[in-house]
Design a protein around this motif. Structure first.
Motif, PDB file in Angstrom:
ATOM      1  N   PRO A 198       0.808  -1.219   0.000  1.00 25.73           N
ATOM      2  CA  PRO A 198       0.000   0.000   0.000  1.00 25.73           C
ATOM      3  C   PRO A 198       0.843   1.271   0.000  1.00 25.73           C
ATOM      4  CG  PRO A 198      -0.942  -1.594   1.509  1.00 25.73           C
ATOM      5  CD  PRO A 198       0.373  -2.164   1.055  1.00 25.73           C
ATOM      6  N   GLY A 199       1.955   1.264   0.748  1.00 26.76           N
ATOM      7  CA  GLY A 199       2.790   2.456   0.814  1.00 26.76           C
ATOM      8  C   GLY A 199       3.468   2.793  -0.493  1.00 26.76           C
ATOM      9  N   GLU A 200       3.733   1.781  -1.317  1.00 26.09           N
ATOM     10  CA  GLU A 200       4.399   2.004  -2.601  1.00 26.09           C
ATOM     11  C   GLU A 200       3.423   2.204  -3.750  1.00 26.09           C
ATOM     12  OE1 GLU A 200       8.462  -0.639  -2.433  1.00 26.09           O
ATOM     13  OE2 GLU A 200       6.568  -1.724  -2.641  1.00 26.09           O
ATOM     14  N   PHE A 201       2.138   1.927  -3.521  1.00 32.30           N
ATOM     15  CA  PHE A 201       1.200   1.874  -4.644  1.00 32.30           C
ATOM     16  C   PHE A 201       1.143   3.184  -5.419  1.00 32.30           C
ATOM     17  CE2 PHE A 201      -2.656   2.102  -7.022  1.00 32.30           C
ATOM     18  CZ  PHE A 201      -2.876   0.807  -7.452  1.00 32.30           C
ATOM     19  N   ALA A 202       1.015   4.296  -4.727  1.00 30.26           N
ATOM     20  CA  ALA A 202       0.864   5.582  -5.424  1.00 30.26           C
ATOM     21  C   ALA A 202       2.056   5.855  -6.327  1.00 30.26           C
ATOM     22  CB  ALA A 202       0.690   6.714  -4.411  1.00 30.26           C
ATOM     23  N   GLY A 203       3.274   5.587  -5.844  1.00 33.03           N
ATOM     24  CA  GLY A 203       4.457   5.808  -6.664  1.00 33.03           C
ATOM     25  C   GLY A 203       4.450   4.965  -7.921  1.00 33.03           C
ATOM     26  N   TYR A 204       4.113   3.688  -7.786  1.00 30.09           N
ATOM     27  CA  TYR A 204       4.119   2.809  -8.959  1.00 30.09           C
ATOM     28  C   TYR A 204       2.996   3.167  -9.938  1.00 30.09           C
ATOM     29  CZ  TYR A 204       7.875  -0.321  -7.624  1.00 30.09           C
ATOM     30  OH  TYR A 204       9.114  -0.846  -7.352  1.00 30.09           O
ATOM     31  N   TRP A 205       1.832   3.539  -9.414  1.00 29.09           N
ATOM     32  CA  TRP A 205       0.743   3.936 -10.307  1.00 29.09           C
ATOM     33  C   TRP A 205       1.100   5.226 -11.048  1.00 29.09           C
ATOM     34  CZ3 TRP A 205      -2.776   7.933 -11.080  1.00 29.09           C
ATOM     35  CH2 TRP A 205      -3.877   7.634 -11.895  1.00 29.09           C
ATOM     36  N   ASN A 206       1.637   6.188 -10.335  1.00 25.38           N
ATOM     37  CA  ASN A 206       2.040   7.443 -10.980  1.00 25.38           C
ATOM     38  C   ASN A 206       3.118   7.193 -12.030  1.00 25.38           C
ATOM     39  OD1 ASN A 206       0.282   8.962  -9.392  1.00 25.38           O
ATOM     40  ND2 ASN A 206       1.847   9.507  -7.884  1.00 25.38           N
ATOM     41  N   ALA A 207       4.077   6.329 -11.716  1.00 28.35           N
ATOM     42  CA  ALA A 207       5.132   6.019 -12.680  1.00 28.35           C
ATOM     43  C   ALA A 207       4.547   5.362 -13.919  1.00 28.35           C
ATOM     44  CB  ALA A 207       6.174   5.110 -12.040  1.00 28.35           C
ATOM     45  N   ALA A 208       3.614   4.424 -13.731  1.00 27.85           N
ATOM     46  CA  ALA A 208       2.988   3.748 -14.874  1.00 27.85           C
ATOM     47  C   ALA A 208       2.220   4.737 -15.737  1.00 27.85           C
ATOM     48  CB  ALA A 208       2.067   2.635 -14.377  1.00 27.85           C
ATOM     49  N   GLN A 209       1.551   5.689 -15.116  1.00 25.71           N
ATOM     50  CA  GLN A 209       0.846   6.723 -15.887  1.00 25.71           C
ATOM     51  C   GLN A 209       1.826   7.575 -16.685  1.00 25.71           C
ATOM     52  OE1 GLN A 209      -2.465   5.642 -15.768  1.00 25.71           O
ATOM     53  NE2 GLN A 209      -3.126   7.726 -15.357  1.00 25.71           N
ATOM     54  N   ALA A 210       2.940   7.921 -16.059  1.00 27.49           N
ATOM     55  CA  ALA A 210       3.916   8.795 -16.705  1.00 27.49           C
ATOM     56  C   ALA A 210       4.516   8.164 -17.954  1.00 27.49           C
ATOM     57  CB  ALA A 210       5.023   9.165 -15.712  1.00 27.49           C
ATOM     58  N   ILE A 211       4.654   6.838 -17.976  1.00 28.66           N
ATOM     59  CA  ILE A 211       5.320   6.186 -19.118  1.00 28.66           C
ATOM     60  C   ILE A 211       4.344   5.513 -20.065  1.00 28.66           C
ATOM     61  CG2 ILE A 211       7.406   5.814 -17.778  1.00 28.66           C
ATOM     62  CD1 ILE A 211       6.607   2.792 -17.708  1.00 28.66           C
ATOM     63  N   ALA A 212       3.039   5.676 -19.844  1.00 28.68           N
ATOM     64  CA  ALA A 212       2.060   4.994 -20.698  1.00 28.68           C
ATOM     65  C   ALA A 212       2.253   5.336 -22.168  1.00 28.68           C
ATOM     66  CB  ALA A 212       0.640   5.343 -20.243  1.00 28.68           C
ATOM     67  N   GLY A 213       2.495   6.610 -22.466  1.00 27.21           N
ATOM     68  CA  GLY A 213       2.698   7.007 -23.861  1.00 27.21           C
ATOM     69  C   GLY A 213       3.935   6.371 -24.458  1.00 27.21           C
ATOM     70  N   PHE A 353      10.837  -3.804 -19.871  1.00 31.84           N
ATOM     71  CA  PHE A 353      10.949  -2.347 -19.930  1.00 31.84           C
ATOM     72  C   PHE A 353      10.012  -1.704 -18.905  1.00 31.84           C
ATOM     73  CE2 PHE A 353       9.753   1.782 -21.870  1.00 31.84           C
ATOM     74  CZ  PHE A 353      11.006   2.374 -21.927  1.00 31.84           C
ATOM     75  N   TYR A 354       8.798  -2.189 -18.839  1.00 36.84           N
ATOM     76  CA  TYR A 354       7.813  -1.630 -17.904  1.00 36.84           C
ATOM     77  C   TYR A 354       8.225  -1.851 -16.455  1.00 36.84           C
ATOM     78  CZ  TYR A 354       3.525  -1.508 -15.108  1.00 36.84           C
ATOM     79  OH  TYR A 354       2.605  -1.262 -14.121  1.00 36.84           O
ATOM     80  N   TYR A 355       8.556  -3.076 -16.101  1.00 35.64           N
ATOM     81  CA  TYR A 355       8.902  -3.372 -14.709  1.00 35.64           C
ATOM     82  C   TYR A 355      10.184  -2.651 -14.285  1.00 35.64           C
ATOM     83  CZ  TYR A 355       5.384  -7.103 -14.781  1.00 35.64           C
ATOM     84  OH  TYR A 355       4.211  -7.817 -14.868  1.00 35.64           O
ATOM     85  N   GLY A 356      11.172  -2.629 -15.179  1.00 30.26           N
ATOM     86  CA  GLY A 356      12.422  -1.972 -14.833  1.00 30.26           C
ATOM     87  C   GLY A 356      12.284  -0.467 -14.724  1.00 30.26           C
ATOM     88  N   LEU A 357      11.572   0.134 -15.674  1.00 31.03           N
ATOM     89  CA  LEU A 357      11.464   1.587 -15.688  1.00 31.03           C
ATOM     90  C   LEU A 357      10.613   2.090 -14.531  1.00 31.03           C
ATOM     91  CD1 LEU A 357      12.142   4.250 -17.014  1.00 31.03           C
ATOM     92  CD2 LEU A 357      10.291   3.861 -18.665  1.00 31.03           C
ATOM     93  N   THR A 358       9.507   1.429 -14.229  1.00 28.63           N
ATOM     94  CA  THR A 358       8.707   1.891 -13.093  1.00 28.63           C
ATOM     95  C   THR A 358       9.505   1.798 -11.797  1.00 28.63           C
ATOM     96  OG1 THR A 358       7.665  -0.310 -12.970  1.00 28.63           O
ATOM     97  CG2 THR A 358       6.436   1.442 -14.087  1.00 28.63           C
ATOM     98  N   ARG A 359      10.270   0.719 -11.629  1.00 36.50           N
ATOM     99  CA  ARG A 359      11.089   0.598 -10.410  1.00 36.50           C
ATOM    100  C   ARG A 359      12.080   1.752 -10.319  1.00 36.50           C
ATOM    101  NH1 ARG A 359      13.484  -3.208  -6.740  1.00 36.50           N
ATOM    102  NH2 ARG A 359      14.806  -1.892  -5.421  1.00 36.50           N
ATOM    103  N   ALA A 360      12.744   2.072 -11.430  1.00 43.70           N
ATOM    104  CA  ALA A 360      13.731   3.155 -11.414  1.00 43.70           C
ATOM    105  C   ALA A 360      13.070   4.504 -11.129  1.00 43.70           C
ATOM    106  CB  ALA A 360      14.478   3.195 -12.739  1.00 43.70           C
ATOM    107  N   LEU A 361      11.903   4.744 -11.696  1.00 43.68           N
ATOM    108  CA  LEU A 361      11.221   6.017 -11.485  1.00 43.68           C
ATOM    109  C   LEU A 361      10.758   6.163 -10.039  1.00 43.68           C
ATOM    110  CD1 LEU A 361       9.139   6.246 -14.787  1.00 43.68           C
ATOM    111  CD2 LEU A 361      11.095   7.658 -14.153  1.00 43.68           C
ATOM    112  N   VAL A 362      10.287   5.076  -9.451  1.00 43.79           N
ATOM    113  CA  VAL A 362       9.852   5.122  -8.053  1.00 43.79           C
ATOM    114  C   VAL A 362      11.028   5.409  -7.127  1.00 43.79           C
ATOM    115  CG1 VAL A 362       8.992   3.663  -6.163  1.00 43.79           C
ATOM    116  CG2 VAL A 362       7.803   3.697  -8.365  1.00 43.79           C
ATOM    117  N   ASP A 363      12.207   4.923  -7.499  1.00 43.42           N
ATOM    118  CA  ASP A 363      13.392   5.100  -6.653  1.00 43.42           C
ATOM    119  C   ASP A 363      14.030   6.480  -6.793  1.00 43.42           C
ATOM    120  OD1 ASP A 363      13.128   2.550  -5.703  1.00 43.42           O
ATOM    121  OD2 ASP A 363      14.729   1.684  -6.919  1.00 43.42           O
TER     122      ASP A 363
END
Length: 492
Positions: A198-213, A353-363
């Motif tokens: 739960p604590g990480e959810f917002a970061g990962y969701w925001n990251a996924a939105q940012a890279i959707a395009g 690409f998705y899993y790696g990039l979202t992890r990097a963006l959250v960090d």
């Protein structure tokens, strides 16, 4: 929406009780978040792939019931159209057995299904929109037999009060109307799941939105619909329009669409479920017997059935998922922007690409969503869907930049770092992200190959447009089975 529902008529009392149950579920969900009740020790990833069924001539095959019976595997399920199937790959940790093991598992499952399907005169096609699909193929008779689809169809049109209008201006121009939601079945996707705390959810969701395009630009694979060349990823506008419950007058009042990018960065997963309850009337007000408060107070985990069913009728491009597994609740981000195909190799490259990039963006110390407007992220999605790998996208610190340059210079190194931090060594990373790199260098993906091959056939074989699409689709399926990434496919 992954549950069976009975055929019935809803009353005003049904809707009142459902509204009350949803609020009770939301309150219980908030309590579970406060009390840290969620499983997050061993986060897993998951994968769903939607596929089309075709006959020997690569035309749509309305045979999903027969094919499911032949496959006889609970991992497979119906989708909206009779020419669709979906496979749910069992969840796993990201690095379990390495990507080769995951790829082999997926290929084995697809090959087994193809073998069984061929026995009843059908074949699998992993593609964003089946190029041979015609509008006559998506009438009411094409709805799958499961009652939930007909019930959903009835509720969408009861809310709209008029036929659906589908309008896409691309290379060519499409204007048509539909009296069922079955055109949505033309959209077949790949869905990546990522379990998070739960604590990480917002970061990962925001990251996924940012890279959707960026995701859509790299993986576009849906350039044709009803015989017309439209956007490079026509799935995006088609899905937005084919499930729209709003007539024109309601749209101009600012009512949110059910296929929704969203309107803001979030601070908590609760924000998304609260928006669902606040903004969207229920399409399927089916009440469960469970009292979520009593279940939680009794020491058990509530299913939150009404909240999750409602969530399944709101089609966010990145959807929050609440689920209970082995008695323990968990949260997932469901990434829904990508088309199916072209190959398993391409799908797994997209996943890496998705899993790696979202992890990097959250960090990152200063998250990208603190430097980028939410509207810019949504604009990127539609620019990518329209132009594919040739799109210009906005990124903080770079401005508007060709997507290939953005990925090669900035995002691909980040994806490598994210996968490394997730425990994936270079021997596993390089082949997967190398496919993404080569797409950028060559400027080629599934949509580019489809368009170029179609035009070559259309100009040299003296056949009509549909026959050119059919011949192209047959070639596509042949290459799909070879599993060489789409950027290597010849146009011959």
């Amino acid at each position: 929406m992954g549950r069976d529902v009975p055929a019935l008529v809803f009353t005003r009392d049904d809707r009142r009780r459902y509204r009350q149950k949803m609020q009770a579920c939301l309150d219980t969900f908030a309590q579970m978040l406060r009390e840290a009740r969620f499983e997050s020790e061993r986060p897993q990833v998951g994968l769903e792939i939607e596929l089309n069924l075709v006959d020997e001539a690569a035309e749509p095959a309305m045979r999903n019931t027969d094919v499911l019976e032949a496959i006889a595997d609970p991992a497979w399920a119906t989708e909206l159209g009779r020419f669709n199937l979906e496979i749910n790959i069992p969840p796993r940790t990201l690095t379990a057995g390495g990507p080769d093991a995951w790829e082999q598992e997926i290929r084995d499952a697809l090959n087994h299904a193809e073998q069984r399907a061929s026995g009843v005169g059908a074949h699998l096609a992993m593609i964003g929109i089946l190029p041979t699909l015609r509008q006559r193929d998506v009438g009411e008779a094409a709805l799958s037999e499961n009652p939930r689809y007909r019930l959903l169809n009835e509720q969408v049109f009861a809310a709209r009060g008029e036929d659906l209008r589908i309008a896409v201006d691309g290379v060519e121009r499409l204007r048509t109307y539909a009296d069922t939601i079955t055109p949505e079945a033309a959209c077949t996707s790949t869905q990546f799941h990522l379990q998070v705390s739960p604590g990480e959810f917002a970061g990962y969701w925001n990251a996924a939105q940012a890279i959707a395009g960026v995701q859509v630009a790299l993986a576009a694979n849906s350039p044709f619909l009803f015989g017309k060349e439209l956007w490079r990823e026509t799935r995006i506008p088609l899905f937005e329009q084919a499930t729209d419950t709003r007539p024109e007058e309601i749209k101009v009042q600012g009512v949110r669409p059910r296929v929704w990018f969203g309107e803001r960065w979030i601070n908590s997963v609760f924000d998304l479920f609260e928006e669902n309850v606040r903004y969207f009337p229920a399409l399927l007000p089916l009440c469960d017997e469970e009292d979520p408060h009593q279940t939680l107070d009794g020491g058990d985990t509530p299913e939150l059935a009404e909240l999750t069913l409602h969530n399944g009728t709101i089609y966010r491009w990145n959807r929050p998922v609440y689920a209970v597994s082995h008695g323990k609740p968990h949260l997932r981000v469901e990434n829904r922007v990508l088309p199916a195909g072209p190959t398993v190799a391409d799908v797994l490259a997209n996943g890496a690409f998705y899993y790696g990039l979202t992890r990097a963006l959250v960090d990152e110390e200063r998250p990208v969503w603190s430097r980028m407007s939410f509207q810019a992220a949504e604009d990127n999605l539609h620019a990518a869907a329209r132009h594919g790998i040739d799109a210009l996208l906005y990124w903080p610190g770079m401005g508007e930049v060709p997507v290939a340059e953005l990925v090669l210079r900035r995002l691909l190194p980040m994806a490598h770092r994210g996968l490394e931090r997730s425990g994936m060594d270079s021997a596993w990373r390089e082949p997967l992200l190398g496919i993404i790199e080569q797409r950028c260098i060559t400027g080629r993906n599934g949509a580019v190959w489809q368009v170029e091959t179609y035009h070559r056939i259309d100009s040299t074989n003296r056949v009509d447009h549909h026959e050119a699409l059919r011949l192209m689709t047959q070639q596509y399926i042949d290459y799909m089975h070879l599993n060489a990434p789409a950027h290597t496919w010849p146009v011959d």
